[in-house]
Design an enzyme around this catalytic site. Structure first.
Site, mmCIF file in Angstrom:
data_model
loop_
_atom_site.group_PDB
_atom_site.id
_atom_site.type_symbol
_atom_site.label_atom_id
_atom_site.label_comp_id
_atom_site.label_asym_id
_atom_site.label_seq_id
_atom_site.Cartn_x
_atom_site.Cartn_y
_atom_site.Cartn_z
ATOM 1 N N ASP A 111 52.949 40.225 43.731
ATOM 2 C CA ASP A 111 52.241 39.443 42.712
ATOM 3 C C ASP A 111 51.705 40.436 41.685
ATOM 4 O OD1 ASP A 111 50.395 38.052 41.168
ATOM 5 O OD2 ASP A 111 49.274 37.241 42.864
ATOM 6 N N TRP B 176 43.225 37.401 46.169
ATOM 7 C CA TRP B 176 44.496 36.697 45.974
ATOM 8 C C TRP B 176 45.497 37.072 47.055
ATOM 9 C CZ3 TRP B 176 43.203 32.800 43.449
ATOM 10 C CH2 TRP B 176 42.255 32.891 42.421
ATOM 11 N N LYS C 31 47.124 36.080 32.051
ATOM 12 C CA LYS C 31 46.297 37.284 31.945
ATOM 13 C C LYS C 31 46.830 38.239 30.875
ATOM 14 C CE LYS C 31 45.228 36.847 36.841
ATOM 15 N NZ LYS C 31 43.817 36.502 36.718
#
Length: 363
Positions: free
Chosen positions: A171, A101, A195
């Site tokens: 993030d 990511w 999540k």
């Protein structure tokens, strides 16, 4: 009703209490005669939902008044573009690449300016966090970007990078609300909620007010300007209303659990059960350097692809879902987010012990 132990990396397990509350309110939300799914985002009822959600999140994270909380759409992946579009005043930014990511965010930033990779752990399949104490950060970099917890590879920054005075953007999708954080150390801290916080479809951006300006890159779409959403209180367009409602209920659940310090303690206890077993096992082994292990995502392997597949199959039959590792790592991964009960991890370890006994290597 048979609930499985869901070890999915996301969308992931939610607190049962929150799901039951949502079920109770599905047809009639607090006397409105309709579901939250059906109500106007301009209604008084939804105004209360979003305002309470923000207030509870501010309390949980101790968010200072000079930071805005935005409930947006597009997931973390849309932020990969939105961040450089809004922050790249000098057209330069530093990226620390510790997983897929972060790598995707880095590649996206290159579209908008000079994105510089100042550190990476790609040399060892992202199995560690590089030393970030003295990075070659360009002086004119607009910000330093990290992905704080790596869902796929199971690593976590235990110490934030030395940004040498530059804005830190992080993030935190897969460690959101898993432990206390000092929001003042970040210019932007953001995460997709699917999540650890709520259902897929919401991304929460916590951004310092001085970073919200009209001065964005030419061609930045209206919908990708932080100022548009900040000025409209996250209601510029129809927000993911039901997702925000569930997030708000999760925030209240977290407060009832004792807040983020209590969650950190619980998460450390859960992770220790699994990591201790992996460290003593003769069949299974963790893939991450010990000092960089995530509390949320635990990848492990047997070293034999066929045996890994057998384990995933038998685990599923025993009620342990979504243990297959990401295709880039292989093996297995147990995501043990806030809502995963401690008995879920204990039962998984019991199952792993039994599997090792039946399939293990001889001493």
């Amino acid at each position: 009703m048979a609930r499985v132990y869901n070890f999915s990396a996301g969308p992931a397990v939610l607190p049962e209490e929150v799901l039951k509350e949502a079920a109770d309110e599905m047809l009639d939300y607090r006397g409105t005669g309709m579901s939250v799914m059906e109500m106007s985002h301009r209604s008084k009822a939804f105004e209360t939902i979003i305002n309470e959600a923000e207030a509870d999140l501010r309390e949980l994270m101790n968010i200072p008044d000079n930071y805005k909380v935005l409930f947006l759409q597009g997931g973390a992946s849309q932020q990969f573009a939105m961040i450089p579009m809004n922050l790249m005043k000098n057209r330069k930014a530093a990226y620390i690449v510790t997983g897929q990511w972060a790598k995707k965010a880095f590649q996206e930033a290159k579209i908008y300016g000079d994105a510089v990779e100042v550190a990476s752990s790609a040399d060892k399949t992202f199995s560690y966090i590089p030393d970030c104490s003295d990075l070659p950060i360009p002086e004119d970099a607009d910000y330093v970007y990290i992905c704080e917890n790596n869902t796929i590879y199971g690593t976590k920054y235990k110490t934030l990078p030395n940004t040498k005075g530059h804005i830190l953007v992080s993030d935190v999708s897969s460690c959101f609300l898993s432990e206390p954080v000092d929001v003042t150390k970040y210019g932007i801290i953001y995460g997709g909620v699917q999540k650890n916080v709520g259902p897929a479809g919401v991304v929460i951006v916590i951004i310092r007010e001085d970073l919200i300006t009209e001065d964005v890159l030419p061609g930045t779409p209206t919908m990708l300007r932080y100022k548009i959403h900040a000025d409209a209180g996250s209601l510029y367009n129809t927000p993911p209303a039901y997702g925000i409602y569930i997030c708000g209920n999760v925030f209240k659940w977290l407060k009832k659990q004792g807040g983020l310090a209590a969650m950190k303690e619980r998460n450390e206890k859960k992770a220790k059960i699994l990591y201790d077993f992996l460290d003593e096992s003769k069949l299974f082994k963790g893939t991450v350097r010990k000092e960089d292990r995530s509390l949320m995502n635990v990848p492990f392997v047997t070293g034999d692809a066929d045996l890994d597949a057998k384990f995933v199959k038998e685990a599923k039959e025993a009620g342990f879902e979504n243990l297959k590792g990401h295709r880039t790592v292989g093996g297995m991964r147990a995501s043990i987010y806030n809502a995963m009960p401690i008995e879920g991890v204990e039962k998984l370890v019991e199952f792993m012990r039994e599997f090792e006994k039946n399939n293990g290597k001889e001493d």
